[in-house]
Structures are given as C-alpha cells and as structure tokens.
Design a protein around this motif. Structure first.
Motif, PDB file in Angstrom:
ATOM      1  N   GLU A  90       0.821  -1.225   0.000  1.00  0.00           N
ATOM      2  CA  GLU A  90       0.000   0.000   0.000  1.00  0.00           C
ATOM      3  C   GLU A  90       0.848   1.264   0.000  1.00  0.00           C
ATOM      4  OE1 GLU A  90      -2.902  -0.271   3.150  1.00  0.00           O
ATOM      5  OE2 GLU A  90      -3.675  -2.169   2.347  1.00  0.00           O
ATOM      6  N   PHE A  93       2.416   1.927  -3.420  1.00  0.00           N
ATOM      7  CA  PHE A  93       1.477   2.493  -4.396  1.00  0.00           C
ATOM      8  C   PHE A  93       1.137   3.946  -4.068  1.00  0.00           C
ATOM      9  CE2 PHE A  93       0.431  -2.109  -5.017  1.00  0.00           C
ATOM     10  CZ  PHE A  93       0.992  -2.197  -6.284  1.00  0.00           C
ATOM     11  N   GLU A  94       1.020   4.260  -2.786  1.00  0.00           N
ATOM     12  CA  GLU A  94       0.774   5.653  -2.391  1.00  0.00           C
ATOM     13  C   GLU A  94       1.915   6.555  -2.853  1.00  0.00           C
ATOM     14  OE1 GLU A  94       0.156   5.797   1.835  1.00  0.00           O
ATOM     15  OE2 GLU A  94      -1.588   4.469   1.718  1.00  0.00           O
ATOM     16  N   ARG A  95       3.116   6.059  -2.706  1.00  0.00           N
ATOM     17  CA  ARG A  95       4.307   6.845  -3.065  1.00  0.00           C
ATOM     18  C   ARG A  95       4.346   7.182  -4.557  1.00  0.00           C
ATOM     19  NH1 ARG A  95      10.573   4.970  -2.348  1.00  0.00           N
ATOM     20  NH2 ARG A  95      11.473   6.881  -3.125  1.00  0.00           N
ATOM     21  N   TYR A  96       3.916   6.250  -5.408  1.00  0.00           N
ATOM     22  CA  TYR A  96       4.022   6.440  -6.851  1.00  0.00           C
ATOM     23  C   TYR A  96       2.680   6.718  -7.526  1.00  0.00           C
ATOM     24  CZ  TYR A  96       8.711   4.746  -6.086  1.00  0.00           C
ATOM     25  OH  TYR A  96       9.999   4.608  -5.635  1.00  0.00           O
ATOM     26  N   PHE A  97       1.682   7.059  -6.748  1.00  0.00           N
ATOM     27  CA  PHE A  97       0.353   7.318  -7.284  1.00  0.00           C
ATOM     28  C   PHE A  97       0.417   8.388  -8.374  1.00  0.00           C
ATOM     29  CE2 PHE A  97      -3.836   9.418  -7.160  1.00  0.00           C
ATOM     30  CZ  PHE A  97      -4.623   8.327  -7.471  1.00  0.00           C
ATOM     31  N   ASN A  98      -0.141   8.086  -9.539  1.00  0.00           N
ATOM     32  CA  ASN A  98      -0.233   9.007 -10.685  1.00  0.00           C
ATOM     33  C   ASN A  98       1.105   9.453 -11.250  1.00  0.00           C
ATOM     34  OD1 ASN A  98      -2.982   8.948 -10.989  1.00  0.00           O
ATOM     35  ND2 ASN A  98      -3.314  10.643  -9.560  1.00  0.00           N
ATOM     36  N   GLU A  99       2.170   8.715 -11.017  1.00  0.00           N
ATOM     37  CA  GLU A  99       3.463   9.037 -11.625  1.00  0.00           C
ATOM     38  C   GLU A  99       3.646   8.155 -12.849  1.00  0.00           C
ATOM     39  OE1 GLU A  99       7.231   9.004  -9.543  1.00  0.00           O
ATOM     40  OE2 GLU A  99       6.273   9.893  -7.785  1.00  0.00           O
ATOM     41  N   ASN A 128       6.867   4.768 -13.700  1.00  0.00           N
ATOM     42  CA  ASN A 128       7.246   4.382 -12.345  1.00  0.00           C
ATOM     43  C   ASN A 128       7.415   2.883 -12.146  1.00  0.00           C
ATOM     44  OD1 ASN A 128       4.631   3.498 -12.456  1.00  0.00           O
ATOM     45  ND2 ASN A 128       3.838   4.960 -10.966  1.00  0.00           N
ATOM     46  N   LYS A 138      -2.946  -2.625 -10.107  1.00  0.00           N
ATOM     47  CA  LYS A 138      -2.914  -1.244  -9.601  1.00  0.00           C
ATOM     48  C   LYS A 138      -2.438  -0.236 -10.641  1.00  0.00           C
ATOM     49  CE  LYS A 138      -4.068  -1.791  -5.206  1.00  0.00           C
ATOM     50  NZ  LYS A 138      -5.127  -1.059  -4.535  1.00  0.00           N
ATOM     51  N   THR A 139      -1.517  -0.658 -11.512  1.00  0.00           N
ATOM     52  CA  THR A 139      -0.968   0.284 -12.488  1.00  0.00           C
ATOM     53  C   THR A 139      -1.693   0.243 -13.832  1.00  0.00           C
ATOM     54  OG1 THR A 139       0.675  -1.292 -13.335  1.00  0.00           O
ATOM     55  CG2 THR A 139       1.345   0.130 -11.472  1.00  0.00           C
TER      56      THR A 139
END
Length: 175
Positions: free
Chosen positions: A24, A27-33, A36, A62-63
């Motif tokens: 989790e 995924f939070e760290r790379y959200f909308n990047e 990645n 997720k991606t």
C-alpha cells in the motif's frame, strides 16, 4: 493450438503467499506518476526481498499495465530476483582467470552438491547460487564468495567441502 506462455513465464516466479497490504505504501508513493514501473518493482523487492508472483499481479492490477510488460521488466533486469534468496549467497566468479583455472568444473560441483543451477536457491533455503562477472580476486582463481567470505584456489572437491562444512556448522548451531 493454445499458448501457455503466461503459465510458463509465471513458473519462473516464486508463488509464495505474501502479505499484499505491505505494498500500500509503495502504491501511495508512486500514485499518478508516469514511468514508475521500475521504481515500484525496486520498492516491492525491498519489501519482500524478491518479487513474488502475487505482488507482480497486484502491480499489474494497480498500475493498469499488462502482466507481460511487468514480467518482461522483472526478467530483463538482473537487479530483480524472482525467488527468495538463501541464507548463504554463493557468488561464483565467471571472469577469465577463474574460467581458465577451472571455474566451470567448480561450478558444476556446486550445482551437483546443492541440486540447483545459477540463479536458483536450494530446496532447503540454505544456499542461492549466482554467477558474477568478476570478484576481483584473479590471482586466487578460481574463487567463490559466500556471504562476503572468499574461498580461493578451488577444485571441485574443495568447493563441495566448503558447502558440506557450512551445513555441518549449521547443524551444530541448531543443537
């Protein structure tokens, strides 16, 4: 004619059950990047020590990237591990000096002793075997390094003895 490409590819990855909630934060760290995927794979390996199959499937979900793309990246780059590493990491030098001094026979003895090939981990989880380009110990060829300790001027019999001695030491410590 059907293609079992996905099943064949998935067989290269460890199918261990892992706690997916640990991803989790990644995924939070790379959200909308964009771009990645490698960063996500690196962080996932940092969390688990390798890339379990369930984690790769989760990354796909997720991606929105296809599993084939994720598997392709994970298998292309040598930095990624598809299976857990053993307690003892054997790095076998494949440099020229080691090669001409018999590293092929030493490597075969290690493989026979452990029942694995380079890139694999023994069934008991004790040893992982990795081929490396050079360990920088050319005058001591052929060499292996196990968890940072160098074993030099090896023969197939000496290599087998190194492994047997480690197993014996482990057995003693377990008592």
């Amino acid at each position: 004619m059907s293609c079992n490409c996905e099943k064949e590819l998935e067989s290269k990855f460890s199918a261990d059950q892992v706690d997916l909630s640990l991803m989790e934060k990644v995924f939070e760290r790379y959200f909308n990047e964009n771009g990645n995927l490698i960063s996500i794979l690196q962080d996932a390996q940092g969390v688990y020590g390798y890339l379990p199959l369930d984690v790769l499937k989760l990354i796909s979900d997720k991606t929105g990237k296809k599993k084939a793309q994720i598997y392709g990246v994970a298998t292309f780059y040598s930095q990624f591990r598809l299976n857990k590493l053993g307690k003892y990491i054997i790095m076998q030098c494949q440099g020229t000096a080691c090669h001409v001094n018999g590293s092929e026979a030493v490597g075969q003895a290690i493989c026979d002793e452990l029942g694995i090939k380079p890139g694999e981990t023994s069934s008991d989880g004790m040893f992982s075997l990795e081929d490396v380009a050079c360990l920088g110990c050319c005058s001591l060829a052929p060499v292996i390094m196990i968890n940072g300790e160098t074993y030099a001027n090896l023969t197939p019999d000496k290599a087998r003895k190194v492994i047997q001695d480690i197993y014996a030491k482990e057995k003693e410590e377990a008592v």
